[in-house]
Design a protein around this motif. Structure first.
Motif, PDB file in Angstrom:
ATOM      1  N   SER A  82      31.934  51.746  35.491  1.00  0.00           N
ATOM      2  CA  SER A  82      33.842  52.247  35.086  1.00  0.00           C
ATOM      3  C   SER A  82      34.000  52.507  36.485  1.00  0.00           C
ATOM      4  CB  SER A  82      33.575  53.757  34.275  1.00  0.00           C
ATOM      5  OG  SER A  82      32.639  54.292  35.224  1.00  0.00           O
ATOM      6  N   GLY A  83      33.587  53.375  37.294  1.00  0.00           N
ATOM      7  CA  GLY A  83      34.110  52.913  38.847  1.00  0.00           C
ATOM      8  C   GLY A  83      32.922  52.706  39.805  1.00  0.00           C
ATOM      9  N   GLU A  84      33.903  51.941  40.872  1.00  0.00           N
ATOM     10  CA  GLU A  84      33.063  51.227  41.842  1.00  0.00           C
ATOM     11  C   GLU A  84      31.700  51.706  42.542  1.00  0.00           C
ATOM     12  OE1 GLU A  84      34.098  48.258  46.012  1.00  0.00           O
ATOM     13  OE2 GLU A  84      35.418  50.018  44.846  1.00  0.00           O
ATOM     14  N   HIS A  85      30.890  51.614  42.633  1.00  0.00           N
ATOM     15  CA  HIS A  85      29.885  51.620  43.434  1.00  0.00           C
ATOM     16  C   HIS A  85      29.679  52.769  43.848  1.00  0.00           C
ATOM     17  CE1 HIS A  85      27.881  49.082  40.590  1.00  0.00           C
ATOM     18  NE2 HIS A  85      26.669  48.538  41.433  1.00  0.00           N
ATOM     19  N   CYS A  86      29.108  53.844  44.843  1.00  0.00           N
ATOM     20  CA  CYS A  86      29.292  54.737  45.589  1.00  0.00           C
ATOM     21  C   CYS A  86      28.655  54.330  46.345  1.00  0.00           C
ATOM     22  CB  CYS A  86      28.513  55.801  45.420  1.00  0.00           C
ATOM     23  SG  CYS A  86      27.224  56.262  45.166  1.00  0.00           S
ATOM     24  N   PRO A  87      28.155  54.670  47.604  1.00  0.00           N
ATOM     25  CA  PRO A  87      26.931  53.786  49.207  1.00  0.00           C
ATOM     26  C   PRO A  87      25.832  53.482  48.259  1.00  0.00           C
ATOM     27  CG  PRO A  87      29.051  55.319  49.781  1.00  0.00           C
ATOM     28  CD  PRO A  87      29.148  55.321  48.781  1.00  0.00           C
ATOM     29  N   MET A  88      25.715  55.102  48.076  1.00  0.00           N
ATOM     30  CA  MET A  88      24.438  54.765  47.130  1.00  0.00           C
ATOM     31  C   MET A  88      23.821  54.521  46.423  1.00  0.00           C
ATOM     32  SD  MET A  88      21.978  58.088  45.201  1.00  0.00           S
ATOM     33  CE  MET A  88      23.554  57.940  43.664  1.00  0.00           C
ATOM     34  N   LEU A  98      20.244  42.448  42.029  1.00  0.00           N
ATOM     35  CA  LEU A  98      20.785  42.912  41.205  1.00  0.00           C
ATOM     36  C   LEU A  98      22.116  41.454  41.516  1.00  0.00           C
ATOM     37  CD1 LEU A  98      20.652  46.083  39.930  1.00  0.00           C
ATOM     38  CD2 LEU A  98      20.085  44.213  38.484  1.00  0.00           C
ATOM     39  N   GLY A  99      22.645  41.454  40.711  1.00  0.00           N
ATOM     40  CA  GLY A  99      23.733  39.936  40.849  1.00  0.00           C
ATOM     41  C   GLY A  99      24.927  40.881  41.169  1.00  0.00           C
ATOM     42  N   ARG A 100      26.191  39.939  39.957  1.00  0.00           N
ATOM     43  CA  ARG A 100      27.627  40.724  40.036  1.00  0.00           C
ATOM     44  C   ARG A 100      27.455  41.955  40.082  1.00  0.00           C
ATOM     45  NH1 ARG A 100      31.141  38.391  35.951  1.00  0.00           N
ATOM     46  NH2 ARG A 100      33.168  39.416  36.658  1.00  0.00           N
ATOM     47  N   VAL A 101      29.089  42.410  40.283  1.00  0.00           N
ATOM     48  CA  VAL A 101      29.305  43.644  40.068  1.00  0.00           C
ATOM     49  C   VAL A 101      30.443  43.388  39.619  1.00  0.00           C
ATOM     50  CG1 VAL A 101      29.700  46.279  40.371  1.00  0.00           C
ATOM     51  CG2 VAL A 101      27.406  45.313  41.563  1.00  0.00           C
ATOM     52  N   VAL A 102      30.983  43.976  38.577  1.00  0.00           N
ATOM     53  CA  VAL A 102      32.458  44.235  37.797  1.00  0.00           C
ATOM     54  C   VAL A 102      32.652  45.973  37.623  1.00  0.00           C
ATOM     55  CG1 VAL A 102      33.990  43.175  35.681  1.00  0.00           C
ATOM     56  CG2 VAL A 102      31.995  41.948  36.561  1.00  0.00           C
ATOM     57  N   TYR A 103      33.774  46.321  38.065  1.00  0.00           N
ATOM     58  CA  TYR A 103      34.320  47.814  37.578  1.00  0.00           C
ATOM     59  C   TYR A 103      35.496  48.070  37.581  1.00  0.00           C
ATOM     60  CZ  TYR A 103      35.878  47.165  42.615  1.00  0.00           C
ATOM     61  OH  TYR A 103      36.631  46.656  43.763  1.00  0.00           O
ATOM     62  N   ALA A 104      35.557  48.682  36.316  1.00  0.00           N
ATOM     63  CA  ALA A 104      36.799  49.748  36.111  1.00  0.00           C
ATOM     64  C   ALA A 104      38.084  49.414  37.035  1.00  0.00           C
ATOM     65  CB  ALA A 104      36.832  49.876  35.096  1.00  0.00           C
ATOM     66  N   ALA A 105      38.005  50.831  38.228  1.00  0.00           N
ATOM     67  CA  ALA A 105      38.609  51.360  38.838  1.00  0.00           C
ATOM     68  C   ALA A 105      37.962  51.767  40.620  1.00  0.00           C
ATOM     69  CB  ALA A 105      38.540  53.022  38.209  1.00  0.00           C
ATOM     70  N   SER A 106      38.589  50.793  41.202  1.00  0.00           N
ATOM     71  CA  SER A 106      37.232  51.424  42.684  1.00  0.00           C
ATOM     72  C   SER A 106      38.376  52.660  43.472  1.00  0.00           C
ATOM     73  CB  SER A 106      38.699  50.316  44.023  1.00  0.00           C
ATOM     74  OG  SER A 106      40.128  50.504  44.107  1.00  0.00           O
ATOM     75  N   VAL A 137      28.693  39.426  44.742  1.00  0.00           N
ATOM     76  CA  VAL A 137      29.406  39.812  44.336  1.00  0.00           C
ATOM     77  C   VAL A 137      30.582  40.358  43.413  1.00  0.00           C
ATOM     78  CG1 VAL A 137      30.465  38.522  42.621  1.00  0.00           C
ATOM     79  CG2 VAL A 137      29.203  36.529  43.796  1.00  0.00           C
ATOM     80  N   VAL A 138      31.435  41.144  43.582  1.00  0.00           N
ATOM     81  CA  VAL A 138      32.214  41.781  43.466  1.00  0.00           C
ATOM     82  C   VAL A 138      33.862  42.046  42.346  1.00  0.00           C
ATOM     83  CG1 VAL A 138      32.837  43.906  43.992  1.00  0.00           C
ATOM     84  CG2 VAL A 138      30.821  43.406  44.753  1.00  0.00           C
ATOM     85  N   ASP A 139      34.172  41.911  41.216  1.00  0.00           N
ATOM     86  CA  ASP A 139      35.364  42.339  40.394  1.00  0.00           C
ATOM     87  C   ASP A 139      35.529  43.099  39.775  1.00  0.00           C
ATOM     88  OD1 ASP A 139      35.350  38.965  41.211  1.00  0.00           O
ATOM     89  OD2 ASP A 139      33.728  38.496  39.661  1.00  0.00           O
ATOM     90  N   GLY A 140      36.956  43.348  40.797  1.00  0.00           N
ATOM     91  CA  GLY A 140      37.564  44.515  40.213  1.00  0.00           C
ATOM     92  C   GLY A 140      38.904  45.125  41.372  1.00  0.00           C
TER      93      GLY A 140
END
Length: 159
Positions: A82-88, A98-106, A137-140
């Motif tokens: 739902s939210g872009e990963h924090c630095p941790m 892990l592969g690609r990340v897709v997030y709803a909110a940055s 690879v990141v989308d959002g």
């Protein structure tokens, strides 16, 4: 690669999980792990309300993936959140491969909204995933979910 209709389906599930976290008195973040065949293998939401600020769903996914997926499977998996990963969480994602990340909110959106609301900032910098882990690879974000995510965040963080 842009956020697709298939991605939106899983992002909507992440938003549901974020809503469940909020209902449980936690911060509104939710995540889903799809394996290379497109099967949901793990999902979770934030569990930080009891004081362990590391209990993010993205971090839980990284730990689960190491125990249950081969390195090749991890690399071909997709993490929806739902939210872009924090630095941790971005670091954990990269360290376990892990592969690609897709997030709803940055993270930038959340930071902007917190500022608009005069809410306290997050305890760590809201950096893009690719700043922490440039090989992922990141989308959002997904504009279709912006208002819903902003409303969840407002319920949790707006003073």
């Amino acid at each position: 690669m842009a956020v697709t209709d298939v991605d939106l389906r899983y992002l909507r599930r992440c938003v549901q999980l974020a809503g469940r976290a909020l209902e449980d008195g936690d911060e509104p973040f939710g995540s889903v792990l799809l394996d290379p065949s497109g099967t949901v293998r793990f999902e979770d939401h934030n569990r930080v309300k009891d004081g362990d600020a590391t209990r993010h769903p993205e971090f839980a996914i990284a730990k689960w993936a190491v125990e249950h997926l081969s390195p090749a499977e991890r690399a071909l998996s997709t993490v929806y959140t739902s939210g872009e990963h924090c630095p941790m969480c971005a670091a954990a994602h990269a360290w376990v491969g892990l592969g690609r990340v897709v997030y709803a909110a940055s993270a930038a959106q959340l930071t902007q909204w917190l500022g608009e609301w005069n809410a306290p900032p997050a305890p760590v910098a809201g950096l893009p995933i690719t700043t922490i882990a440039p090989g992922i690879v990141v989308d959002g974000p997904a504009p279709e979910l912006t208002e819903e995510m902003k409303a969840l965040y407002a319920k949790a963080f707006r003073p």
